[in-house]
Structures are given as C-alpha cells and as structure tokens.
Scaffold this motif. Structure first.
Motif, PDB file in Angstrom:
ATOM      1  N   ARG A 149       0.812  -1.188  -0.111  1.00 30.56           N
ATOM      2  CA  ARG A 149       0.093  -0.032   0.009  1.00 30.56           C
ATOM      3  C   ARG A 149       0.732   0.994  -0.120  1.00 30.56           C
ATOM      4  NH1 ARG A 149      -3.749   0.059   4.782  1.00 30.56           N
ATOM      5  NH2 ARG A 149      -3.979   2.357   4.268  1.00 30.56           N
ATOM      6  N   ARG A 150       0.211   2.470  -0.640  1.00 30.40           N
ATOM      7  CA  ARG A 150       1.144   3.556  -0.547  1.00 30.40           C
ATOM      8  C   ARG A 150      -0.175   4.762   0.148  1.00 30.40           C
ATOM      9  NH1 ARG A 150       2.931   3.703  -5.095  1.00 30.40           N
ATOM     10  NH2 ARG A 150       4.990   3.264  -4.665  1.00 30.40           N
ATOM     11  N   GLY A 151       0.196   5.041   1.228  1.00 32.70           N
ATOM     12  CA  GLY A 151      -0.792   5.773   1.940  1.00 32.70           C
ATOM     13  C   GLY A 151      -2.144   4.950   2.294  1.00 32.70           C
ATOM     14  N   GLU A 152      -3.148   5.728   1.750  1.00 30.33           N
ATOM     15  CA  GLU A 152      -4.437   5.086   1.931  1.00 30.33           C
ATOM     16  C   GLU A 152      -4.743   4.098   0.561  1.00 30.33           C
ATOM     17  OE1 GLU A 152      -6.329   5.207   4.673  1.00 30.33           O
ATOM     18  OE2 GLU A 152      -4.515   6.550   5.544  1.00 30.33           O
ATOM     19  N   GLN A 153      -4.243   4.160  -0.313  1.00 32.40           N
ATOM     20  CA  GLN A 153      -4.154   3.432  -1.542  1.00 32.40           C
ATOM     21  C   GLN A 153      -3.657   2.073  -1.442  1.00 32.40           C
ATOM     22  OE1 GLN A 153      -2.478   4.825  -5.026  1.00 32.40           O
ATOM     23  NE2 GLN A 153      -3.430   3.659  -6.448  1.00 32.40           N
ATOM     24  N   VAL A 154      -4.368   0.849  -1.453  1.00 35.47           N
ATOM     25  CA  VAL A 154      -4.068  -0.451  -1.685  1.00 35.47           C
ATOM     26  C   VAL A 154      -3.444  -0.583  -2.908  1.00 35.47           C
ATOM     27  CG1 VAL A 154      -4.985  -1.121   0.499  1.00 35.47           C
ATOM     28  CG2 VAL A 154      -6.215  -1.493  -1.607  1.00 35.47           C
ATOM     29  N   LEU A 155      -2.297  -1.244  -3.187  1.00 34.39           N
ATOM     30  CA  LEU A 155      -1.779  -1.713  -4.594  1.00 34.39           C
ATOM     31  C   LEU A 155      -2.103  -3.161  -4.522  1.00 34.39           C
ATOM     32  CD1 LEU A 155       1.552   0.263  -4.198  1.00 34.39           C
ATOM     33  CD2 LEU A 155      -0.649   1.012  -5.048  1.00 34.39           C
ATOM     34  N   ASP A 156      -3.424  -3.465  -5.279  1.00 38.03           N
ATOM     35  CA  ASP A 156      -3.683  -4.999  -5.009  1.00 38.03           C
ATOM     36  C   ASP A 156      -4.640  -5.316  -6.412  1.00 38.03           C
ATOM     37  OD1 ASP A 156      -4.452  -7.176  -4.235  1.00 38.03           O
ATOM     38  OD2 ASP A 156      -5.996  -6.500  -2.423  1.00 38.03           O
ATOM     39  N   THR A 157      -4.209  -5.656  -7.314  1.00 36.76           N
ATOM     40  CA  THR A 157      -4.759  -6.044  -8.553  1.00 36.76           C
ATOM     41  C   THR A 157      -5.593  -7.516  -8.530  1.00 36.76           C
ATOM     42  OG1 THR A 157      -2.865  -7.037  -9.544  1.00 36.76           O
ATOM     43  CG2 THR A 157      -3.281  -4.805 -10.191  1.00 36.76           C
ATOM     44  N   ALA A 158      -5.028  -8.250  -7.480  1.00 39.98           N
ATOM     45  CA  ALA A 158      -5.439  -9.497  -7.330  1.00 39.98           C
ATOM     46  C   ALA A 158      -6.693  -9.468  -6.336  1.00 39.98           C
ATOM     47  CB  ALA A 158      -4.241 -10.509  -7.138  1.00 39.98           C
ATOM     48  N   GLY A 159      -7.046  -8.628  -5.585  1.00 38.16           N
ATOM     49  CA  GLY A 159      -7.799  -8.347  -4.461  1.00 38.16           C
ATOM     50  C   GLY A 159      -7.249  -9.262  -3.191  1.00 38.16           C
ATOM     51  N   CYS A 160      -5.979  -9.123  -3.076  1.00 41.14           N
ATOM     52  CA  CYS A 160      -5.189  -9.904  -1.844  1.00 41.14           C
ATOM     53  C   CYS A 160      -5.653  -9.610  -0.763  1.00 41.14           C
ATOM     54  CB  CYS A 160      -3.753  -9.947  -1.907  1.00 41.14           C
ATOM     55  SG  CYS A 160      -3.117 -10.390  -3.614  1.00 41.14           S
ATOM     56  N   TRP A 161      -5.945  -8.125  -0.423  1.00 38.21           N
ATOM     57  CA  TRP A 161      -6.276  -7.762   1.104  1.00 38.21           C
ATOM     58  C   TRP A 161      -7.611  -8.068   1.352  1.00 38.21           C
ATOM     59  CZ3 TRP A 161      -3.678  -4.064   4.382  1.00 38.21           C
ATOM     60  CH2 TRP A 161      -2.516  -3.460   3.741  1.00 38.21           C
ATOM     61  N   ALA A 162      -8.502  -8.418   0.603  1.00 43.33           N
ATOM     62  CA  ALA A 162      -9.824  -8.948   1.057  1.00 43.33           C
ATOM     63  C   ALA A 162      -9.940 -10.366   0.949  1.00 43.33           C
ATOM     64  CB  ALA A 162     -10.821  -8.261  -0.094  1.00 43.33           C
ATOM     65  N   MET A 163      -8.881 -11.267   1.029  1.00 44.00           N
ATOM     66  CA  MET A 163      -8.919 -12.582   0.988  1.00 44.00           C
ATOM     67  C   MET A 163      -8.069 -13.264   2.135  1.00 44.00           C
ATOM     68  SD  MET A 163      -8.989 -12.952  -3.425  1.00 44.00           S
ATOM     69  CE  MET A 163      -8.944 -14.791  -3.237  1.00 44.00           C
ATOM     70  N   PRO A 164      -8.224 -13.003   3.195  1.00 44.20           N
ATOM     71  CA  PRO A 164      -7.250 -13.558   4.300  1.00 44.20           C
ATOM     72  C   PRO A 164      -7.343 -15.070   4.275  1.00 44.20           C
ATOM     73  CG  PRO A 164      -9.235 -12.362   5.223  1.00 44.20           C
ATOM     74  CD  PRO A 164      -9.196 -11.959   3.882  1.00 44.20           C
ATOM     75  N   ALA A 165      -8.220 -15.613   3.724  1.00 39.99           N
ATOM     76  CA  ALA A 165      -8.614 -17.188   3.910  1.00 39.99           C
ATOM     77  C   ALA A 165      -7.357 -17.838   2.965  1.00 39.99           C
ATOM     78  CB  ALA A 165      -9.858 -17.542   3.439  1.00 39.99           C
ATOM     79  N   HIS A 166      -6.891 -16.930   2.173  1.00 38.47           N
ATOM     80  CA  HIS A 166      -5.806 -17.305   1.053  1.00 38.47           C
ATOM     81  C   HIS A 166      -4.584 -16.989   1.256  1.00 38.47           C
ATOM     82  CE1 HIS A 166      -8.993 -19.417  -1.647  1.00 38.47           C
ATOM     83  NE2 HIS A 166      -9.423 -18.254  -1.456  1.00 38.47           N
ATOM     84  N   TRP A 167      -4.309 -16.101   2.645  1.00 40.61           N
ATOM     85  CA  TRP A 167      -3.088 -15.647   2.840  1.00 40.61           C
ATOM     86  C   TRP A 167      -1.944 -16.917   3.341  1.00 40.61           C
ATOM     87  CZ3 TRP A 167      -4.317 -10.915   6.312  1.00 40.61           C
ATOM     88  CH2 TRP A 167      -4.671  -9.971   5.445  1.00 40.61           C
ATOM     89  N   PRO A 168      -1.004 -16.737   2.978  1.00 43.22           N
ATOM     90  CA  PRO A 168      -0.003 -17.773   3.711  1.00 43.22           C
ATOM     91  C   PRO A 168       0.285 -17.811   5.145  1.00 43.22           C
ATOM     92  CG  PRO A 168       1.461 -16.397   2.567  1.00 43.22           C
ATOM     93  CD  PRO A 168      -0.013 -15.873   2.341  1.00 43.22           C
ATOM     94  N   ASP A 169       1.077 -18.372   5.733  1.00 42.30           N
ATOM     95  CA  ASP A 169       1.587 -18.415   6.998  1.00 42.30           C
ATOM     96  C   ASP A 169       2.584 -17.092   7.291  1.00 42.30           C
ATOM     97  OD1 ASP A 169       3.976 -19.190   5.846  1.00 42.30           O
ATOM     98  OD2 ASP A 169       4.077 -20.966   7.509  1.00 42.30           O
ATOM     99  N   ARG A 170       3.134 -16.611   6.455  1.00 42.64           N
ATOM    100  CA  ARG A 170       3.839 -15.244   6.554  1.00 42.64           C
ATOM    101  C   ARG A 170       3.228 -14.209   5.655  1.00 42.64           C
ATOM    102  NH1 ARG A 170       9.451 -18.220   5.568  1.00 42.64           N
ATOM    103  NH2 ARG A 170       8.146 -19.432   4.215  1.00 42.64           N
ATOM    104  N   VAL A 171       2.987 -13.135   6.053  1.00 43.53           N
ATOM    105  CA  VAL A 171       2.553 -11.855   5.403  1.00 43.53           C
ATOM    106  C   VAL A 171       3.273 -10.503   5.753  1.00 43.53           C
ATOM    107  CG1 VAL A 171       0.428 -10.567   5.230  1.00 43.53           C
ATOM    108  CG2 VAL A 171       0.089 -12.954   5.420  1.00 43.53           C
TER     109      VAL A 171
END
Length: 242
Positions: A149-171
């Motif tokens: 992210r940069r400031g209030e803008q998330v840099l996220d073409t894949a929607g990663c921030w909204a998919m915590p169920a798919h996050w690995p064990d290191r973020v």
C-alpha cells in the motif's frame, strides 16, 4: 522479533529506497561500508542486524539468518538480474533469501528460482500478482505474501487484501510511503492484519527509526521487521531508542 535486512537491487547495484518512488532511487551511501556491491553490502547489513538486541520483544524464529532482496529490474518489467542474484546466493550459502522480483504468478516465481538455485523463498506482492486465481495458486509451495500500500491506497490488482483465507503463514505489511522516510512504523496496519489472520506471522516494512519503534511494532503484533535505512544510518545501535 526478527530483524530482516533488505537489499534493493537496480542494474546490479544496491540503491536506497525512499517511499517506494523507484524512479528516484539512488546508489546507496551507507555508514556500514563503501561502494554499492550487493555481496559486500549484504554482509555488512547482516552483521549489523545481528548486533541489534531487542529486550522484551519476544523470541526470534531461529534457524538461518534471512535477507530480503528486491530485484527492482524485474519488478519494473525488465529482465531479472540473474547473475547478480546467483553471485549473492553463492557468496552467502548460510543465508535464507526472500526474493521479491515482481512475480505475477507461481510459474514465474518457479522459473526464476530454478534459474538462480539456492535457499530462496519467493515473495508475492499484491502490487504484481495477476489475479485472484494467481493468489490462490501462489502458495501451493512455500512463499510469502506482501500486502502493498501507499498511503490510503492499496496496491492490489488481485484483491489480496480482501482474501485473508488465502494468505500464507507469512504476510508482509509493506507501507511504501514510509520506506526510508523515518516516519515510524504503521502500527494500525500491523494490528489490523493480526486480527484478520491470527494464524499468520505478520512482518512489517517501512518507517523504523530506532529500537523503540521495533519494540512498539512487536507489541502491536509484528513478528519481524524488514529494515534497511536504519541499519545503514546506524540508528539501531544496541540500546539506542531515539
């Protein structure tokens, strides 16, 4: 807490990252060593990070020391710096590398890892992952997710921030506007990610000025922090808090 030194590579040399504004990155001027050679700089950073002691900040993970490397050429869409990466891996066989090279998917990461060879874990940035399906496939093998992210803008073409169920064990919480800017860590983001993914180790990046910042980050839930400028500038001396 683990302190993980960072090397930013551009055209085979180490540069100083400031606020994620890559067009303004300049060759590194360090208080640890002279020149811009990646191997010399990596050894100096690793030595400096071992000298930092954080009382009451929790236990480190142990094992091999880690080094985060950003291949800015590859991130900017140019050919990866294969020879430089190979030289670093061969010169530092006892180090575990975390490599960010602008990976769009798992296949791209695997191709580069096979070309370099060594103890390398790919870092997949939300800024560069191509799609939600690429996120899901990225962690069929070991890997690290960087939530950018940069400031209030998330840099996220894949929607990663909204998919915590798919996050690995290191973020990684990569707050680009604070990188090299001496503004302090973004503790609110760390706490929010801890709440969203209590099973994950949250690793911060950007803003650390002194030991007190690392202690505050640990209290907020960070298990590790990526550090470059504060090490180069000697602001993480043992016992120094401001």
């Amino acid at each position: 807490m683990d302190i993980i030194p960072v090397i930013d590579l551009l055209n085979g040399a180490v540069v100083r990252a400031v606020r994620g504004e890559r067009s303004n990155y300049a060759p590194m001027v360090s208080g640890l060593c002279s020149g811009h050679d990646p191997v010399v700089m990596a050894r100096a950073l690793l030595d400096a990070s071992r000298d930092v002691h954080l009382p009451h900040a929790g236990q480190t993970t142990g094992g091999k020391q880690k080094l985060y490397v950003a291949d800015l050429d590859s991130i900017l869409g140019r050919p990866a710096q294969l020879e430089t990466l190979r030289r670093m891996v061969q010169a530092l066989p006892d180090i575990s590398f975390w490599l960010d090279a602008g990976f769009t998917d798992r296949a791209m990461a695997d191709e580069l890892l096979q070309a370099v060879e060594g103890d390398i874990t790919p870092v997949f940035g939300s800024e560069t992952l191509a799609s939600p399906s690429a996120l899901r496939r990225a962690f069929t093998a070991p890997g690290i997710l960087s939530l950018d992210r940069r400031g209030e803008q998330v840099l996220d073409t894949a929607g990663c921030w909204a998919m915590p169920a798919h996050w690995p064990d290191r973020v990684i919480a990569m707050t680009l506007e604070r990188v090299g800017a001496h503004q302090g860590p973004d503790l609110e983001v760390i706490a929010a990610l801890r709440a969203a993914a209590p099973q994950a180790r949250i690793i911060g990046a950007g803003g650390v000025r002194h030991v007190a910042d690392l202690l505050a980050a640990s209290a907020a839930g960070a298990a590790a922090w990526l550090v470059a400028s504060a090490l180069h500038d000697g602001r993480l001396e043992r016992g120094r808090t401001g």
